[in-house]
Design an enzyme around this catalytic site. Structure first.
Site, PDB file in Angstrom:
ATOM      1  N   ASN A   1       0.868  -1.179   0.000  1.00 48.00           N
ATOM      2  CA  ASN A   1       0.000   0.000   0.000  1.00 48.00           C
ATOM      3  C   ASN A   1       0.906   1.230   0.000  1.00 48.00           C
ATOM      4  O   ASN A   1       1.490   1.576   1.017  1.00 48.00           O
ATOM      5  CB  ASN A   1      -0.891  -0.042   1.254  1.00 48.00           C
ATOM      6  CG  ASN A   1      -1.691   1.236   1.428  1.00 48.00           C
ATOM      7  OD1 ASN A   1      -1.810   2.046   0.502  1.00 48.00           O
ATOM      8  ND2 ASN A   1      -2.247   1.421   2.618  1.00 48.00           N
TER       9      ASN A   1
ATOM     10  N   SER B   1       3.200  -1.973  10.379  1.00 49.44           N
ATOM     11  CA  SER B   1       4.655  -2.051  10.586  1.00 49.44           C
ATOM     12  C   SER B   1       5.238  -3.419  10.230  1.00 49.44           C
ATOM     13  O   SER B   1       6.116  -3.926  10.938  1.00 49.44           O
ATOM     14  CB  SER B   1       5.018  -1.662  12.023  1.00 49.44           C
ATOM     15  OG  SER B   1       4.655  -0.312  12.257  1.00 49.44           O
TER      16      SER B   1
HETATM   17  P1  PGA Z   1       2.707   0.470   7.719  1.00 45.37           P
HETATM   18  O1  PGA Z   1       1.234   0.662   7.060  1.00 45.37           O
HETATM   19  O2  PGA Z   1       3.242  -0.831   7.169  1.00 45.37           O
HETATM   20  O3  PGA Z   1       3.495   1.655   7.270  1.00 45.37           O
HETATM   21  O4  PGA Z   1       2.502   0.398   9.186  1.00 45.37           O
HETATM   22  C1  PGA Z   1       0.365  -0.418   6.900  1.00 45.37           C
HETATM   23  C2  PGA Z   1      -0.925   0.078   6.293  1.00 45.37           C
HETATM   24  O5  PGA Z   1      -1.367   1.169   6.646  1.00 45.37           O
HETATM   25  O6  PGA Z   1      -1.532  -0.607   5.427  1.00 45.37           O
END
Ligand code: PGA
Length: 261
Positions: free
Chosen positions: A12, A220
């Site tokens: 994403n 994360s």
């Molecule tokens: P992140 O985002 O991996 O930066 O925590 C995950 C998401 O919002 O789909």
């Protein structure tokens, strides 16, 4: 449509990358991945709307086994909705997966479970597959309300779907406190909630739907924690934000099986 539960690893990109940068990322990623990776894992990329056409063109002209995804959609098929994009427009660009109800949209754009439900139905009606995001915030987790919050989001977001449709639905469990914070749910927490999501879907739509629905963990996800998260029996994939823009990191996440104990 029916799918096995081959791991789905989704990047994403959020509001990052113009279409030139997007093309570069896709080309570098394609170079970093090999045939074995694509046999083991399905990889979807979710660039901003302005890059969809460019990424589609690279994927098609270079015959890359990468799958195109979008980050959002409007529930109506057409009309006076300035600035919005319909499911039909995305399907025409060969988009396969559409993220709906991401927590950033729930928080910043006031999306409700009712909105997410209409979007989910619009995506399915256009022949695409929704990635429906659910997840509790820190307050809900610390006060023991994580499961009831997720149950409520699932009930509202999936309301009125036919049981067979669940084979085309991906649920992304993304606890808000883990998104972009560097905090990750432990593999055990991710497994517990994924199993809970599957059980909820079983209660509502029956055993076949529960067995067929795919469940991702997001929040994360990094090369270091992906192998353990993806080893959990009910975790069928990961939704990756920040690390999906770092080609080396994202490629290592896709290759997680090489790093599993
Ligand atoms: P992140 O985002 O991996 O930066 O925590 C995950 C998401 O919002 O789909």
């Amino acid at each position: 449509m029916s799918h096995d539960r081959k791991p789905l690893i989704s990047g994403n990109w959020k509001m990052n990358c113009n279409h030139f940068e997007a093309i570069q990322i896709v080309q570098r990623l394609a170079y970093a991945l090999d045939k074995d990776d694509h046999e083991a894992v399905e990889v979807s990329l979710h660039p901003p709307f302005t890059s969809l056409r460019s990424v589609q063109t690279v994927i098609q002209s270079d015959r890359l086994p990468l799958v195109l995804g979008a980050q959002n959609v409007h529930p109506d098929p057409e009309g006076a909705f300035t600035g919005e994009i319909s499911a039909g427009m995305l399907a025409k660009l060969d988009v396969t997966y559409v993220i709906v109800g991401h927590s950033e949209r729930r928080v910043h754009s006031g999306e409700t479970d009712g909105d997410v439900n209409r979007k989910t139905k619009a995506v399915l009606a256009a022949g695409m597959l929704p990635i429906v995001c659910v997840g509790e915030d820190l307050d809900e987790r610390s006060s023991g309300r994580a499961e009831s919050r997720v149950a409520e989001q699932l009930a509202g977001s999936l309301d009125g779907l036919k049981a067979e449709a669940l084979a085309d639905v991906v649920v992304a469990y993304e606890p808000l406190w883990a998104i972009g914070t560097g905090e990750t749910a432990t593999p055990d927490d991710a497994q517990k909630m994924a199993a809970f999501v599957r059980a909820q879907i079983g209660e509502r739509f029956g055993g076949a739907a529960a067995a067929a629905v795919r469940i991702q963990y997001g929040g994360s996800v990094k090369p270091g924690n992906a192998p353990d998260l993806l080893a959990q029996p009910d975790v069928d994939g990961v939704l990756v934000g920040g690390a999906s823009l770092q080609v080396e990191d994202f490629a290592r996440i896709v290759k997680y099986r090489l790093y599993q104990a």
